[in-house]
Enzyme design. Sequence first.
Site, PDB file in Angstrom:
ATOM      1  N   GLY A  11       0.873  -1.206  -0.137  1.00 15.24           N
ATOM      2  CA  GLY A  11       0.039  -0.040   0.115  1.00 15.24           C
ATOM      3  C   GLY A  11       0.846   1.158   0.110  1.00 15.24           C
ATOM      4  O   GLY A  11       1.994   1.215   0.188  1.00 15.24           O
ATOM      5  N   GLU A  12       0.194   2.404  -0.299  1.00  8.69           N
ATOM      6  CA  GLU A  12       0.889   3.561  -0.060  1.00  8.69           C
ATOM      7  C   GLU A  12      -0.182   4.816   0.482  1.00  8.69           C
ATOM      8  O   GLU A  12      -1.072   4.825   0.284  1.00  8.69           O
ATOM      9  CB  GLU A  12       1.078   3.939  -1.563  1.00  8.69           C
ATOM     10  CG  GLU A  12       1.901   5.571  -1.871  1.00  8.69           C
ATOM     11  CD  GLU A  12       2.478   5.724  -2.899  1.00  8.69           C
ATOM     12  OE1 GLU A  12       3.245   6.681  -3.141  1.00  8.69           O
ATOM     13  OE2 GLU A  12       2.164   4.789  -4.022  1.00  8.69           O
ATOM     14  N   GLY A  13       0.607   5.421   1.232  1.00 11.79           N
ATOM     15  CA  GLY A  13      -0.087   6.462   2.282  1.00 11.79           C
ATOM     16  C   GLY A  13       0.744   7.803   1.876  1.00 11.79           C
ATOM     17  O   GLY A  13       1.754   8.046   1.261  1.00 11.79           O
ATOM     18  N   ALA A  14       0.360   8.990   2.446  1.00 12.11           N
ATOM     19  CA  ALA A  14       0.965  10.028   2.670  1.00 12.11           C
ATOM     20  C   ALA A  14       2.464  10.334   2.906  1.00 12.11           C
ATOM     21  O   ALA A  14       3.308  10.864   2.530  1.00 12.11           O
ATOM     22  CB  ALA A  14       0.015  11.114   3.457  1.00 12.11           C
ATOM     23  N   GLY A  16       4.648   7.202   2.994  1.00  8.20           N
ATOM     24  CA  GLY A  16       5.483   6.331   2.246  1.00  8.20           C
ATOM     25  C   GLY A  16       4.704   5.190   1.616  1.00  8.20           C
ATOM     26  O   GLY A  16       3.610   5.213   1.857  1.00  8.20           O
ATOM     27  N   VAL A  18       4.502   0.949   1.452  1.00 12.10           N
ATOM     28  CA  VAL A  18       4.978  -0.141   2.161  1.00 12.10           C
ATOM     29  C   VAL A  18       4.782  -1.589   1.187  1.00 12.10           C
ATOM     30  O   VAL A  18       4.151  -1.625   0.451  1.00 12.10           O
ATOM     31  CB  VAL A  18       3.768  -0.576   3.319  1.00 12.10           C
ATOM     32  CG1 VAL A  18       4.114  -1.789   3.988  1.00 12.10           C
ATOM     33  CG2 VAL A  18       3.582   0.788   4.097  1.00 12.10           C
ATOM     34  N   LYS A  33       8.550  -0.266   5.045  1.00 11.78           N
ATOM     35  CA  LYS A  33       7.811   0.897   4.659  1.00 11.78           C
ATOM     36  C   LYS A  33       9.101   1.919   4.342  1.00 11.78           C
ATOM     37  O   LYS A  33       9.996   2.011   5.096  1.00 11.78           O
ATOM     38  CB  LYS A  33       7.327   1.550   6.061  1.00 11.78           C
ATOM     39  CG  LYS A  33       6.679   2.885   5.691  1.00 11.78           C
ATOM     40  CD  LYS A  33       5.758   3.324   6.775  1.00 11.78           C
ATOM     41  CE  LYS A  33       5.253   4.657   6.665  1.00 11.78           C
ATOM     42  NZ  LYS A  33       4.325   5.190   7.854  1.00 11.78           N
ATOM     43  N   ASP A 132      -4.126   8.304  14.221  1.00  6.69           N
ATOM     44  CA  ASP A 132      -4.653   7.913  12.960  1.00  6.69           C
ATOM     45  C   ASP A 132      -5.379   6.384  12.968  1.00  6.69           C
ATOM     46  O   ASP A 132      -5.121   5.783  11.982  1.00  6.69           O
ATOM     47  CB  ASP A 132      -3.780   8.228  11.894  1.00  6.69           C
ATOM     48  CG  ASP A 132      -4.675   8.271  10.718  1.00  6.69           C
ATOM     49  OD1 ASP A 132      -5.784   8.454  10.383  1.00  6.69           O
ATOM     50  OD2 ASP A 132      -3.808   7.881   9.405  1.00  6.69           O
TER      51      ASP A 132
END
Length: 329
Positions: A11-14, A16, A18, A33, A132
Amino acid sequence: MEHYERLSKIGEGASGVVYKARDRRTGETVAVKRLHVGDGEYSLSEETFLREVRCLEACRAHPSLVDLRAAHHGPDDAGAFLVMEYVGPSLAQVMREDRAGRPLAEAEARRVMRQLLEGARSMHELGVLHRDIKPDNVLVDNRGDVKICDFGLSRTTDTAADGAPYTSGVVTLWYRAPELILGSRDYDAGIDTWALGCIMAELLAGAPLFRGRSEMDQLNKVFDTVGMKDMKSWPGFARLPRAESALCNRSRPPSRLREMFPALSAAGFDVLSGLLACRPDSRLTAADALRCPWFAEAAAPEAMPDQPLAPCGAFFTASVAGVAKAIVA
């Protein structure tokens, strides 16, 4: 990082990306990550990296919190990496994809919530605010246990000793506590327990409880559902930047939470309504919630049957009696 073989993107978030990876030295499957660095934001990413490492190290070895294996910060072009235990799919994937929005039985929800609250209690006792918590940041392993992950927005409470206020721009909108939307920068672990209340409601309903399109729409949905009982008498309310908003001065009906969960036991509702108390100083802490009778209600522990994994990481399997007792991934 040459010791790790990248297998697939998780997955990807704000903060970084993973990846699922294999440790070439041990053969262990891990999650790596890589934090976003460069593009003029290196110093911010470095601060984020150090804060996340600090929070993960503080929370090591708790069964309901993801475990940090290693951390590496290389030169600018090499990036920053966190190596963590690999757990499994997120609770969001399981609920919205594998279960297609089907709600959980009360015993199943209790099993998940017990573990999440135990993880949160440990975090908070160690002085860590997650900031979060949401289904995307809860992982499910192949034994049915859940773990809170992604500490990218976390901070330790001792870092506030210099008097600098927290930022209110934390927690994904659907799980954001009302005091944050109202602009509070002087909050506590109650923002995490509010998010856990939202997750509990989602487990029991099969869908998120508050699906706002904006901060004000979110706040309106919260007030229309749980009411504003005693909110204005909360000592810090008048100082909130948005306290004079028209949404805070509109007449509201009493809480509709009970009618939305008619099948939930009285003890279970006490936990749900306590976590979703609009006034933060009336909200249950994780420790208080775990002391509620709901968690002592079951005649026997909700044991998980030993069954093989289903295709696509299917979430719940039925026991021989046909009663779903466990979470598998």
